[in-house]
Enzyme design. Structure first.
Site: not given
Ligand code: M6R
Length: 611
Positions: A27, A100-101, A484, A488, A507, A606
């Site tokens: 995470r 958490n938070g 994507e 990555k 452009h 994560k």
């Protein structure tokens, strides 16, 4: 984001807590700690840096005790130091919390608690929670936890430990938390992967839950007055993930393992969902009548899932011939979207816990729209609270960089497009039988793609690793795929990358192409083939080193690009599922060549459970 674990049972708590923290390390975190209680004494060990530091500090020095809490911290308020690491203690050293938070009203609470004589040691928002608990605690942890939680504003998951009680008390409010149910032992964790080694039975807690967790029982209550009369029984969820799914096996990184799991992940997404030529989406709890009435489709997500949303826009518009919008969740929620009872808002998320995506769902619901979650994690907030759900079934995704969740999302969107087309009596492109056959063949095509892409992606990745910048180009459904590929590469290799709709490059951004800049073009779409060729000419004329990903049958690139990677031929709308493989492998190989921490890239988490 932060990871929480709690254990109460008959085994020594310390090694279990450290191992489970390891399971949550994907995470993202910058410090780790545990607190273990034994006969009225609580020992705390916490350190900045990797969990390995904590493990070393505990070796030969493990605190005895069969109840405890653990935490991996991803710093928000206060630097990643030992003093700011969790668990945090009250003034008397008898009560402990992991969180958490974010506690948004912590400045006001801190002023109040300082005035009442509490001594603060850290710069965190969390510490107010434990001093507040100390104010309310008179031997009943559950009661004190309810009173404490009722004073907090923000989003939080908390687990409390008291030196003199044989239970943990957990609180959930807009931050995920589950209870894992074992035999004579129970667990608390911020996600399911942390308990899979021990049990597949979990209670997914709801907002406002305050839960007492003992070795042999779990009792649920609430701190929200409006829910005081609501039933407190929670349904036991049996998780179909296995412990092996969260191990690395022989792969050097989770990311590589998950890239190679994609044929199986996509197969699972499709399993049982195409039957006798019909699309079957059992969890899709929206009536055909409701689907027929939808007059506007909106797709909302973050990060990689947003790229799936962009693909979904192309796909649904092409198949249904209705307008579809695709939005980044953090923008959608604040731009007063035009929605009504005939709107369908599709939320895409691997975790189902991304704060902005959840807030977008709530925003859509408050405007009367129906919501549909395309989600990987069962029992997650989006899965539970959206009006309907389609599970992507990719299995647990551990690496921070999302890979198999993405291809499973694309596949789920294709199933969804076909399903909605059927309900609305719209004819499918390419011919129905042909299209469904191609969908079912995707896993085999993915196997083949992995074979052909691996050596080429390694060579390209190593070239890119030596450069400062890299550009990815595409048109039509190749454009979100280019985005994507750039995301990555940036997130795991830290090489600067940008993606462009190939026609847009001139452009402005073409000014950045200089001698030797690598430019990778995704060109799987026949009707824009010639346009892509022109765009490659343009960057080559400015000195770029050019590479192309094409489908079988691509022609005329001989003197134009340095190397070509050829994917199996599939209907053009499906190509991003296959092209995702080289996009991911190029990033992986570049990061590996640079010796990066592939699974836990710097600064990243994560699952982004705070705004
Ligand atoms: O769990 P979600 O799919 O909602 O997460 C969304 C993004 O945070 C996620 O895709 C992120 O961009 C990944 N690190 C990308 O690899």
């Amino acid at each position: 984001m932060c990871g929480i674990v709690g254990y109460v049972g008959k085994r020594a708590a310390a090694p279990i807590l450290v191992d489970r923290l390891d399971d949550l390390s994907y995470r993202g975190y910058d410090s780790a700690g545990i607190a273990v209680a034994n006969d009225g004494v609580v020992v705390v060990e916490k350190l900045p840096g990797k969990i390995e530091n904590l493990r070393k500090a505990l070796t030969g020095n493990e605190p005895p005790g069969t109840i405890g809490v653990g935490h991996t911290r991803w710093a928000t308020h206060g630097a990643p130091t030992q003093v700011n690491a969790h668990p945090h203690a009250d003034c008397a050293g008898k009560l402990f919390v992991v969180q958490n938070g974010i506690i948004e009203n912590f400045p006001a609470l801190k002023r109040e608690l300082l005035a009442r004589g509490h001594e603060f040691r850290s710069q965190t928002d969390t510490e107010v929670v434990i001093h507040l608990l100390e104010e309310y605690y008179d031997g009943d942890l559950m009661d004190a936890a309810k009173k404490t939680a009722a004073r907090l504003e923000g989003s939080f998951a908390l687990v409390f430990l008291a030196a003199d009680e044989r239970r943990l008390v957990a609180v959930r409010y807009h931050a995920p938390l589950i209870v894992g149910v074992g035999g004579g032992e129970n667990f608390v964790a911020s996600d399911i992967t942390a308990v899979l080694q021990d049990t597949n039975k979990v209670y997914v807690l709801e907002n406002g839950d305050v839960v007492s967790v003992e070795a042999h029982r779990v009792d649920v209550d609430t701190f929200l007055p409006q829910r005081a009369k609501a039933p407190t029984e929670r349904r036991l969820t049996i998780v179909d993930w296995r412990a092996e799914d969260v191990s690395k096996n022989d792969y050097p990184h989770y990311m590589l393992k998950e890239i190679y799991e994609q044929p199986r992940a996509v197969e699972r997404t499709l399993q049982g969902r195409i039957k006798d030529g019909e699309i079957v989406l059992r969890e899709m709890d929206l009536s055909p009548e409701r689907i027929r009435r939808v007059d506007s489709f909106h797709i909302v997500a973050c990060g990689t899932a947003y790229h799936a949303a962009l693909f979904g826009k192309y796909l649904l518009e092409r198949v249904l011939r209705v307008p579809v919008s695709a939005d980044i969740a953090s923008e959608f929620r604040y731009r007063a979207p035009i929605l009504g009872p005939k709107s369908l808002v599709i939320l895409i998320s691997q975790s189902g816990e991304t704060a902005d995506t959840i807030a977008s769902m709530e925003e859509a619901q408050s405007r009367g729209a129906k919501t549909l979650a395309v989600v990987n994690v069962r029992g997650s907030t989006l899965a539970r609270e959206a009006d309907a759900v389609v599970y992507t079934r990719a299995g647990p995704e551990i690496a921070v960089a999302s890979t198999k969740a993405f291809t499973a999302q694309l596949t789920a969107l294709m199933l969804l497009a076909c399903y909605v087309a059927d309900q609305r009596k719209v004819e499918l492109p390419y011919g129905r039988e042909e299209l469904l056959r191609h969908l079912l063949e995707l896993p085999a095509h993915l196997e083949r793609t992995l074979e052909v892409a691996a050596p080429t992606a390694k060579a390209w990745g190593e070239i890119i690793a030596g450069e400062r910048d890299c550009y990815f180009l595409g048109r039509n459904v190749d454009e979100p795929l280019a985005r994507e590929a750039a995301l990555k590469l940036k997130e795991i290799s830290y090489v600067h990358a940008e993606a462009y709709a190939a026609g847009e490059l001139k452009h402005g951004t073409i000014a950045l192409i200089t001698e030797g800049t690598p430019v990778v073009s995704f060109m799987t779409q026949k009707d824009v083939w010639d346009k892509m060729i022109s765009n490659i000419h343009e960057v080559r004329a400015r000195g770029a080193r050019t590479f192309a990903v094409v489908c079988e049958g691509g022609y005329g690139l001989e003197d134009l690009v340095e190397d070509v990677l050829t994917l199996p031929a599939v209907p053009e709308l499906f190509t991003p599922v296959l092209a995702a493989i080289p996009a991911q492998l190029i990033a992986y190989e570049a990061a590996a060549a640079l010796g990066r921490d592939v699974d836990q890239p710097r600064n990243l988490a994560k699952s982004v459970t705070v705004e």
